[in-house]
Design a protein around this motif. Structure first.
Motif, PDB file in Angstrom:
ATOM      1  N   THR A   2      78.033 -52.439 -37.967  1.00  0.00           N
ATOM      2  CA  THR A   2      77.757 -53.474 -36.975  1.00  0.00           C
ATOM      3  C   THR A   2      77.611 -52.849 -35.591  1.00  0.00           C
ATOM      4  N   GLY A   3      77.069 -53.646 -34.677  1.00  0.00           N
ATOM      5  CA  GLY A   3      76.902 -53.167 -33.316  1.00  0.00           C
ATOM      6  C   GLY A   3      78.233 -52.821 -32.659  1.00  0.00           C
ATOM      7  N   ALA A   6      79.519 -49.560 -33.954  1.00  0.00           N
ATOM      8  CA  ALA A   6      78.767 -48.466 -33.324  1.00  0.00           C
ATOM      9  C   ALA A   6      79.257 -48.237 -31.896  1.00  0.00           C
ATOM     10  N   TRP A  10      80.772 -44.691 -30.304  1.00  0.00           N
ATOM     11  CA  TRP A  10      80.226 -44.045 -29.097  1.00  0.00           C
ATOM     12  C   TRP A  10      81.318 -43.787 -28.070  1.00  0.00           C
ATOM     13  N   SER A  48      73.124 -55.157 -35.394  1.00  0.00           N
ATOM     14  CA  SER A  48      73.349 -54.130 -36.399  1.00  0.00           C
ATOM     15  C   SER A  48      72.439 -52.951 -36.089  1.00  0.00           C
ATOM     16  N   MET A  49      72.469 -51.917 -36.919  1.00  0.00           N
ATOM     17  CA  MET A  49      71.580 -50.779 -36.727  1.00  0.00           C
ATOM     18  C   MET A  49      70.119 -51.226 -36.820  1.00  0.00           C
ATOM     19  N   PHE A  52      69.119 -52.624 -33.480  1.00  0.00           N
ATOM     20  CA  PHE A  52      68.865 -51.579 -32.489  1.00  0.00           C
ATOM     21  C   PHE A  52      67.512 -50.907 -32.733  1.00  0.00           C
ATOM     22  N   ALA A  53      67.170 -50.696 -34.002  1.00  0.00           N
ATOM     23  CA  ALA A  53      65.891 -50.057 -34.326  1.00  0.00           C
ATOM     24  C   ALA A  53      64.713 -50.918 -33.896  1.00  0.00           C
ATOM     25  N   LEU A  89      72.192 -45.650 -27.176  1.00  0.00           N
ATOM     26  CA  LEU A  89      71.077 -45.555 -28.121  1.00  0.00           C
ATOM     27  C   LEU A  89      70.724 -44.095 -28.427  1.00  0.00           C
ATOM     28  N   LEU A  92      73.236 -42.911 -30.986  1.00  0.00           N
ATOM     29  CA  LEU A  92      72.922 -43.392 -32.336  1.00  0.00           C
ATOM     30  C   LEU A  92      71.736 -42.633 -32.928  1.00  0.00           C
ATOM     31  N   HIS A  96      73.441 -40.815 -35.829  1.00  0.00           N
ATOM     32  CA  HIS A  96      73.514 -41.828 -36.885  1.00  0.00           C
ATOM     33  C   HIS A  96      72.146 -42.296 -37.378  1.00  0.00           C
ATOM     34  N   LEU A  98      69.348 -43.397 -36.019  1.00  0.00           N
ATOM     35  CA  LEU A  98      68.526 -44.448 -35.416  1.00  0.00           C
ATOM     36  C   LEU A  98      67.203 -43.841 -34.957  1.00  0.00           C
TER      37      LEU A  98
END
Length: 303
Positions: A2-3, A6, A10, A48-49, A52-53, A89, A92, A96, A98
């Motif tokens: 989840t955001g 994440a 970070w 979620s990821m 973000f994408a 960002l 990520l 991760h 992204l």
């Protein structure tokens, strides 16, 4: 992931790898919470990821616009929030998986740093010698005198001065070791007046142990910066100093007065603990303004 998970990853990485200060972590954590809350409303679900994408510059512009129009947030805060989001960002993308986002062309709000507002040398000396007089006991008066003398004499941030313990007390002829922003360490020379003011306070206090806070509040805890700020606010109103006369103005005064006396800009940068010379260079514009005022008052052709 989840955001919000994440976000925590970070912040943990910033603390561990970048050694970010507690203040930075609190500020960036709040910035990311604001952004994730916005995305939840904007997209109708918890980020979620995948969210973000799918981000586009228009989404970030909408966030910044909402912060300005709905919440009344100023340019400096929104610029910091955009920097936090970019950093998040990038983290990520690097750690991760992204996909890199096309946000390079997105410009944040323009921020013009305010010019420092130092006191005159006479005002700064007056504060360091007499501001403690507003307290109602000799001990608290000596404490405030020691603190304000330290801030002006060594150019410290108030957080740096209040973080000192008794074993760190400044001594004449010895350098004072300061842990500044980003856990950056620096050494600052100690003037005899600073050492004497702190020693006078500790003599009145008595029984201080090496690991005790150097500056104590009335209840025996580490002195809160708000208490020191209130004391100086009371004093400046009693004697008619400008509202800009704050504990941080003593640090500005330290830099400006050194520069005006011919101090080297690089040396002043080291004494202040600035990471960038451009931050210290703000004091050159302040000094130039004072030089111009002097010229206008004194030069025969200026009339």
């Amino acid at each position: 992931m989840t955001g919000f998970e994440a976000r925590q990853l970070w912040l943990d990485w910033l603390a561990r790898e970048r050694r970010a200060s507690r203040h930075t972590l609190v500020a960036y954590g709040g910035d990311l919470t604001d952004f994730l809350d916005f995305l939840t409303r904007h997209q109708g679900e918890e980020p979620s990821m995948a969210s973000f994408a799918a981000l586009r510059p228009a989404d970030l512009r909408a966030f910044l616009a909402e912060r300005a129009t709905r919440d009344g947030v100023g340019n400096a805060t929104r610029a910091r929030q955009l920097a936090a989001i970019r950093g998040f960002l990038r983290f990520l993308a690097r750690h991760h998986g992204l996909p890199p986002l096309a946000l390079a062309g997105l410009r944040g709000p323009r921020v013009v740093p305010p010019a420092p507002r130092p006191l005159t040398p006479e005002q700064a000396l007056d504060v360091s010698r007499a501001a403690g007089d507003v307290e109602n006991t000799p001990l608290l008066s000596a404490r405030d005198t020691a603190l304000f003398t330290l801030l002006y004499g060594c150019g410290l941030r108030i957080s740096e001065g209040l973080a000192l313990n008794v074993k760190d007390a400044p001594k004449a002829g010895q350098a004072l070791r300061i842990l500044g922003k980003g856990e950056k360490e620096r050494l600052v020379p100690v003037l005899p007046a600073v050492a004497e003011a702190v020693a006078a306070y500790l003599r009145l206090r008595g029984g201080a142990l090496p690991d005790d806070p150097l500056f104590l509040g009335a209840r025996g805890d580490r002195l809160d910066p708000g208490v020191a700020q209130k004391a100086l606010r009371t004093y400046r109103r009693l004697v008619g100093l400008p509202e800009s006369a704050t504990p941080h103005a003593l640090r500005h005064s330290f830099a400006t007065h050194l520069l005006g006396a011919g101090g080297d800009l690089r040396a002043i940068q080291e004494l202040l603990g600035h990471a960038s010379l451009s931050t210290t260079q703000r004091y050159t514009s302040v000094d130039s303004v004072k030089l111009l005022e002097t010229w206008q008052k004194a030069h025969p052709r200026a009339r």
